[in-house]
Design a protein around this motif. Structure first.
Motif, short mmCIF file in Angstrom:
data_model
loop_
_atom_site.label_atom_id
_atom_site.label_comp_id
_atom_site.label_asym_id
_atom_site.label_seq_id
_atom_site.Cartn_x
_atom_site.Cartn_y
_atom_site.Cartn_z
N GLN A 205 46.10 40.47 50.63
CA GLN A 205 45.19 40.06 51.71
C GLN A 205 44.04 39.19 51.22
O GLN A 205 43.23 38.72 52.03
CB GLN A 205 44.62 41.30 52.40
CG GLN A 205 45.62 42.29 52.93
CD GLN A 205 46.51 41.74 54.01
OE1 GLN A 205 46.06 40.92 54.82
NE2 GLN A 205 47.76 42.15 54.03
N LEU A 206 43.96 38.98 49.90
CA LEU A 206 42.84 38.24 49.31
C LEU A 206 43.35 37.04 48.52
O LEU A 206 43.23 36.97 47.29
CB LEU A 206 42.03 39.17 48.39
CG LEU A 206 41.48 40.46 49.02
CD1 LEU A 206 40.87 41.35 47.96
CD2 LEU A 206 40.47 40.13 50.12
N PRO A 207 43.93 36.03 49.18
CA PRO A 207 44.53 34.91 48.46
C PRO A 207 43.53 34.10 47.63
O PRO A 207 43.91 33.45 46.66
CB PRO A 207 45.14 34.05 49.58
CG PRO A 207 44.41 34.45 50.82
CD PRO A 207 44.08 35.89 50.64
N GLY A 208 42.25 34.15 47.99
CA GLY A 208 41.26 33.39 47.25
C GLY A 208 40.65 34.14 46.08
O GLY A 208 39.71 33.65 45.45
N LEU A 209 41.19 35.31 45.77
CA LEU A 209 40.63 36.14 44.70
C LEU A 209 40.77 35.47 43.34
O LEU A 209 41.82 34.88 43.04
CB LEU A 209 41.32 37.50 44.70
CG LEU A 209 40.74 38.60 43.83
CD1 LEU A 209 39.33 38.97 44.29
CD2 LEU A 209 41.65 39.83 43.87
N ASP A 210 39.72 35.58 42.53
CA ASP A 210 39.77 35.07 41.16
C ASP A 210 40.99 35.64 40.44
O ASP A 210 41.27 36.84 40.53
CB ASP A 210 38.48 35.49 40.44
CG ASP A 210 38.48 35.11 38.98
OD1 ASP A 210 38.10 33.98 38.66
OD2 ASP A 210 38.86 35.98 38.15
N ASN A 211 41.73 34.81 39.72
CA ASN A 211 42.98 35.23 39.09
C ASN A 211 42.79 36.33 38.06
O ASN A 211 43.64 37.22 37.93
CB ASN A 211 43.69 34.03 38.46
CG ASN A 211 44.37 33.16 39.49
OD1 ASN A 211 44.69 33.62 40.59
ND2 ASN A 211 44.59 31.89 39.16
N MET A 212 41.69 36.29 37.31
CA MET A 212 41.45 37.34 36.33
C MET A 212 41.21 38.69 37.00
O MET A 212 41.70 39.72 36.56
CB MET A 212 40.28 36.97 35.42
CG MET A 212 40.58 35.85 34.44
SD MET A 212 39.21 35.56 33.28
CE MET A 212 39.16 37.15 32.43
N VAL A 213 40.47 38.66 38.10
CA VAL A 213 40.21 39.90 38.84
C VAL A 213 41.49 40.38 39.51
O VAL A 213 41.79 41.59 39.54
CB VAL A 213 39.09 39.69 39.87
CG1 VAL A 213 38.92 40.93 40.76
CG2 VAL A 213 37.78 39.37 39.15
N ARG A 214 42.28 39.46 40.03
CA ARG A 214 43.56 39.83 40.64
C ARG A 214 44.44 40.56 39.61
O ARG A 214 45.01 41.62 39.90
CB ARG A 214 44.29 38.58 41.14
CG ARG A 214 45.65 38.85 41.79
CD ARG A 214 46.39 37.55 42.04
NE ARG A 214 45.56 36.62 42.78
CZ ARG A 214 45.40 36.65 44.11
NH1 ARG A 214 46.05 37.56 44.82
NH2 ARG A 214 44.63 35.77 44.71
#
Length: 409
Positions: A205-214
């Motif tokens: 649901q969070l496509p804009g999430l920072d990749n490292m945090v994802r």
């Protein structure tokens, strides 16, 4: 019945319980952002939150909680040595407050600090607000009583990076949490000790999430539990203060006692000694190393998930070395303790009866059935960290005391 006299609920109780369930169902928890615990929870300098019912005195604080409180005091820089921090707690210079009274819930020791980041969850169908803490990664973490430089770094990462990154990636209007919970359950989560599906859906649901945090979140799916816990509390708190209702609004443990609250008895806790969990222990640990059960996370069982849906989580049963037929039978017994079925969470394994909503203290006492809790297990020395996952019980005596108070004019 072990000598217990089965209670006899009145028609007024049935009416009150229906109202309680209607209010719980009506809740719509939405994650909207992050805040500092000091402002969000009114947690002042020299104050710490903790899981479970309040402690009556210092001697009641068990090792895992005491060590977590000590670590939190060090992290807040209220003391520069463990000895000084512990002395401040012992002398009452640090005020301890129950998380439930602060408006949050947190796993295991559940210690909450004024400077930490918490996630705000609002009820879009009412005025309610709760806050979720941010769960650390790994086995050597503060919530299990461990604190060192690595833990300090992890706590800072949560506060400075994870929370703000999630807030930045939230969709307009926030993120509804219960659909993530429902999708997780459909994928085999119990939403207590298994949160793989829920975390996957949350991140999706969070496509804009920072990749490292994802990547961090997907590597640590248990982090999703905290959002589910806060959402469950938000929903259950809607049922508080309904006269005559025996619906359970909270189950929580502080490592010394297990306590429950009912809709009809407000903020009062009814307690019995906390049980010792059993299950899968990480080598070389065994049940003899287990700390008494602790944490606010049994809010999930009060909501109808966790150990209450053991019959819907076969992969978790395997991980906990639980015989599937026994685990499934236990889940079916748990389902019988609830007022009705959940309209929005309906995994196929639950069958036609669905999963339960509205845990009824009268039914618990009548069945003489302790509530099954899927829990993490801390080491009894309070310093070794997370040593396993398994099953604990919310004692029938808690519910029996609550019913007596409810029935007292």
């Amino acid at each position: 019945m072990n000598g217990r006299t089965p209670p006899n609920p009145s028609e007024a109780n049935s009416t009150a319980n229906r109202l309680a369930v209607e209010r719980i169902v009506a809740a719509k928890p939405v994650l909207v952002g992050c805040e500092r615990a000091s402002g969000a929870l009114g947690l002042g300098e020299g104050e710490l939150g903790h899981a479970g019912p309040p402690f009556s005195d210092y001697d009641e604080i068990p090792p895992a909680v005491l060590n977590a409180l000590t670590g939190a005091a060090l992290h807040e820089r209220w003391a520069d040595t463990r000895e000084k921090a512990r002395s401040m707690i012992e002398r009452g210079e640090i005020r301890l407050r129950s998380n439930h009274d602060l408006g949050t819930v947190s796993p295991m020791a559940g210690v909450v600090r004024p400077s930490q980041t918490v996630m705000r969850i609002e009820d879009r169908n009412a005025d309610g607000v709760t806050h979720a803490t941010l769960a650390e990664a790994g086995r050597l973490v503060l919530r299990f009583g461990f604190y060192d430089d690595n833990v300090a770094t992890g706590l800072d990462y949560l506060d400075r990076v994870v929370g703000p990154s999630i807030e930045k990636a939230l969709p307009a209007g926030g993120l509804e949490v219960l659909p993530c919970v429902a999708n997780g359950v459909a994928l085999g989560d119990d939403v207590h000790q298994r949160n793989v599906g829920g975390m996957f859906d949350f991140v999706r649901q969070l496509p804009g999430l920072d990749n490292m945090v994802r990547a961090w979140l997907l590597d640590n799916p248990q982090h999703f539990l905290n959002y589910a816990m806060a959402s469950a509390k938000l929903a259950l708190d809607r049922a508080r203060d309904i006269p005559g209702s025996s619906i359970v609004t909270a189950i929580s443990r502080n490592g010394s006692v297990c306590g429950v609250r009912l809709a009809g008895t407000g903020s009062q806790w009814f307690t019995a000694p906390a049980t010792t969990p059993d299950g899968e222990f990480f080598a070389p640990h065994t049940r003899s190393d287990a700390h008494a059960d602790l944490g606010d996370s049994a809010i999930m069982e009060a909501y109808g998930l966790g150990g209450a849906i053991a019959h819907c989580a076969p992969e978790l049963a395997r991980r906990m070395h639980q015989d599937w037929s026994s685990a499934s039978e236990a889940g079916v017994r748990m389902r019988a303790l609830f007022e009705t079925s959940h309209p929005a969470i309906a995994p196929a394994l639950a069958g036609g009866k669905g999963i339960g909503l509205g845990l009824d203290a009268y039914k618990v006492v009548t069945a003489d059935e302790p509530v099954r809790i899927h829990t993490g297990i801390a080491h009894r020395n309070g310093a070794t960290g997370w040593i396993g996952i398994g099953v604990a019980r919310a004692p029938v005596a808690c519910f029996e005391s609550a019913i007596k108070a409810l029935d007292t004019p």
